[in-house]
Design a protein around this motif. Structure first.
Motif, mmCIF file in Angstrom:
data_model
loop_
_atom_site.group_PDB
_atom_site.id
_atom_site.type_symbol
_atom_site.label_atom_id
_atom_site.label_comp_id
_atom_site.label_asym_id
_atom_site.label_seq_id
_atom_site.Cartn_x
_atom_site.Cartn_y
_atom_site.Cartn_z
ATOM 1 N N ASP A 280 28.821 29.019 0.749
ATOM 2 C CA ASP A 280 29.853 28.255 1.705
ATOM 3 C C ASP A 280 28.906 27.668 2.798
ATOM 4 N N VAL A 281 27.597 27.976 2.973
ATOM 5 C CA VAL A 281 26.784 27.552 4.049
ATOM 6 C C VAL A 281 25.218 27.430 3.725
ATOM 7 N N VAL A 282 24.628 26.452 4.069
ATOM 8 C CA VAL A 282 23.268 26.463 3.581
ATOM 9 C C VAL A 282 22.099 26.251 5.059
ATOM 10 N N ALA A 283 20.896 26.720 4.738
ATOM 11 C CA ALA A 283 20.099 26.639 5.931
ATOM 12 C C ALA A 283 18.700 26.493 5.306
ATOM 13 N N GLY A 284 17.714 26.087 5.973
ATOM 14 C CA GLY A 284 16.288 26.118 5.261
ATOM 15 C C GLY A 284 15.291 26.127 6.599
ATOM 16 N N HIS A 285 14.354 26.624 6.364
ATOM 17 C CA HIS A 285 13.588 27.276 7.514
ATOM 18 C C HIS A 285 12.375 26.103 7.375
ATOM 19 N N SER A 286 12.274 24.869 8.589
ATOM 20 C CA SER A 286 11.578 23.799 8.695
ATOM 21 C C SER A 286 11.534 23.021 7.466
ATOM 22 N N VAL B 158 15.411 20.608 1.730
ATOM 23 C CA VAL B 158 16.137 21.261 0.141
ATOM 24 C C VAL B 158 17.742 21.672 0.464
ATOM 25 N N ALA B 159 17.967 22.177 1.905
ATOM 26 C CA ALA B 159 19.298 22.501 1.975
ATOM 27 C C ALA B 159 20.060 21.255 2.000
ATOM 28 N N LEU B 160 19.502 20.178 2.628
ATOM 29 C CA LEU B 160 20.340 18.834 2.926
ATOM 30 C C LEU B 160 20.571 18.345 1.456
ATOM 31 N N TYR B 161 19.663 18.452 0.599
ATOM 32 C CA TYR B 161 19.744 17.805 -0.737
ATOM 33 C C TYR B 161 20.847 18.895 -1.689
ATOM 34 N N ALA B 162 20.520 20.172 -1.353
ATOM 35 C CA ALA B 162 21.698 21.100 -2.222
ATOM 36 C C ALA B 162 23.203 20.642 -1.520
#
Length: 292
Positions: A83-89, A94-98
């Motif tokens: 429902d939501v994505v986030a990535g650390h640094s 990867v979040a943007l790609y997903a």
């Protein structure tokens, strides 16, 4: 239905042997071939190599991007989605790609250039503080030039970034249970990365971003958004801005997230989520065995 967030770790979570059960799968060979053409070296070989090579920024960031992206792809092929994505640094890429903001090759090309720019930004220092007085730290950061809060990971763990002298001054004046100087080439997520950020902004300007398929919480602003241009601008700001992971965890709770799945090596992010939001269920997926 359970509201789920996918989160992706960044540099520091890498481990020799990561992705081992991915690399022999016929389905991933096209992406590995694309990666080798972009990078000029084999991700699978580096992931199986000695720790010194894998821990070098030039190799760490592309390897993490590839391994985490392949794991996310397999989850999506199973019909699973967040429902939501986030990535650390680095994990934010990867979040943007997903979220289908860009394709695999575009993301890896950006990560390669980012790694090169960060690796070349020498002369800085970073240090992690565990178990400290936040008010005291914030006061000393305010009173000391050339050092900033780079990663606000949780109430009990942060990373500062700046010139070696300024970082040493903070270490000498702020009491902490433990302080660890990080083995990095520069003062990442600080104003010392301004030249690299300017160059990276020019690179990003040539790349087309699509609207995200689900909301993304960015490091510099964890307010959820799917807007392509805003996401791009936040990537530029990430080079010099603080990784606001503690606020990201709080935002997950505010968004009604009930489960967080960390996709990639290690359990750093789920550990940080647990510290900030103990009521959220946690899952870790670092191998194909955990996908199926």
């Amino acid at each position: 239905m359970t509201k789920i967030a996918w989160v992706f770790p960044g540099q520091g979570s890498q481990a020799v042997g990561m992705g081992a059960d991915l690399f022999d799968l016929p389905a991933v060979q096209p992406q590995l071939d694309v990666a080798e053409k972009i990078l000029g070296w084999s991700v699978s070989d580096v992931c199986q190599s000695d720790d010194d090579q894998l821990s070098c920024t030039l190799y760490t960031q592309p390897c993490l991007y590839v391994v985490e992206s392949l794991l996310a792809e397999h989850l999506k092929k199973q019909g699973r989605s967040p429902d939501v994505v986030a990535g650390h640094s680095l994990g934010e890429y990867v979040a943007l790609y997903a979220a289908e903001v860009f394709d695999f090759a575009t993301g890896l090309t950006l990560v390669k250039r980012r790694a090169e720019l960060m690796n070349n930004a020498a002369g800085g220092q970073m240090a992690a503080f565990i178990g400290f007085d936040r008010e005291q730290l914030e006061q000393h950061l305010q009173d000391t030039e050339n050092v900033v809060l780079a990663n606000d990971n949780s109430s009990a763990q942060v990373v500062i970034s700046g010139t070696p002298a300024a970082v040493d001054q903070i270490i000498a004046n702020v009491k902490a249970k433990r302080v660890v100087k990080l083995n990095v080439s520069g003062a990442f997520h600080s104003p010392m990365m301004a030249n690299a950020a300017t160059e990276f902004e020019d690179i990003l300007a040539t790349v087309n971003f699509l609207e995200a398929q689900f909301p993304i919480l960015s490091n510099v602003d964890p307010t959820p958004t799917t807007q392509s241009e805003l996401l791009k601008q936040r990537l530029v700001q990430q080079m010099t801005g603080s990784v606001r992971w503690r606020e990201t965890c709080l935002q997950l709770s505010q968004q009604g997230i009930e489960q967080v799945i960390e996709i990639g090596p290690g359990k750093v992010l789920t550990g940080l989520v647990k510290r900030t939001c103990s009521n959220i269920a946690l899952e870790n997926i670092s191998s194909m065995a955990q996908v199926s």
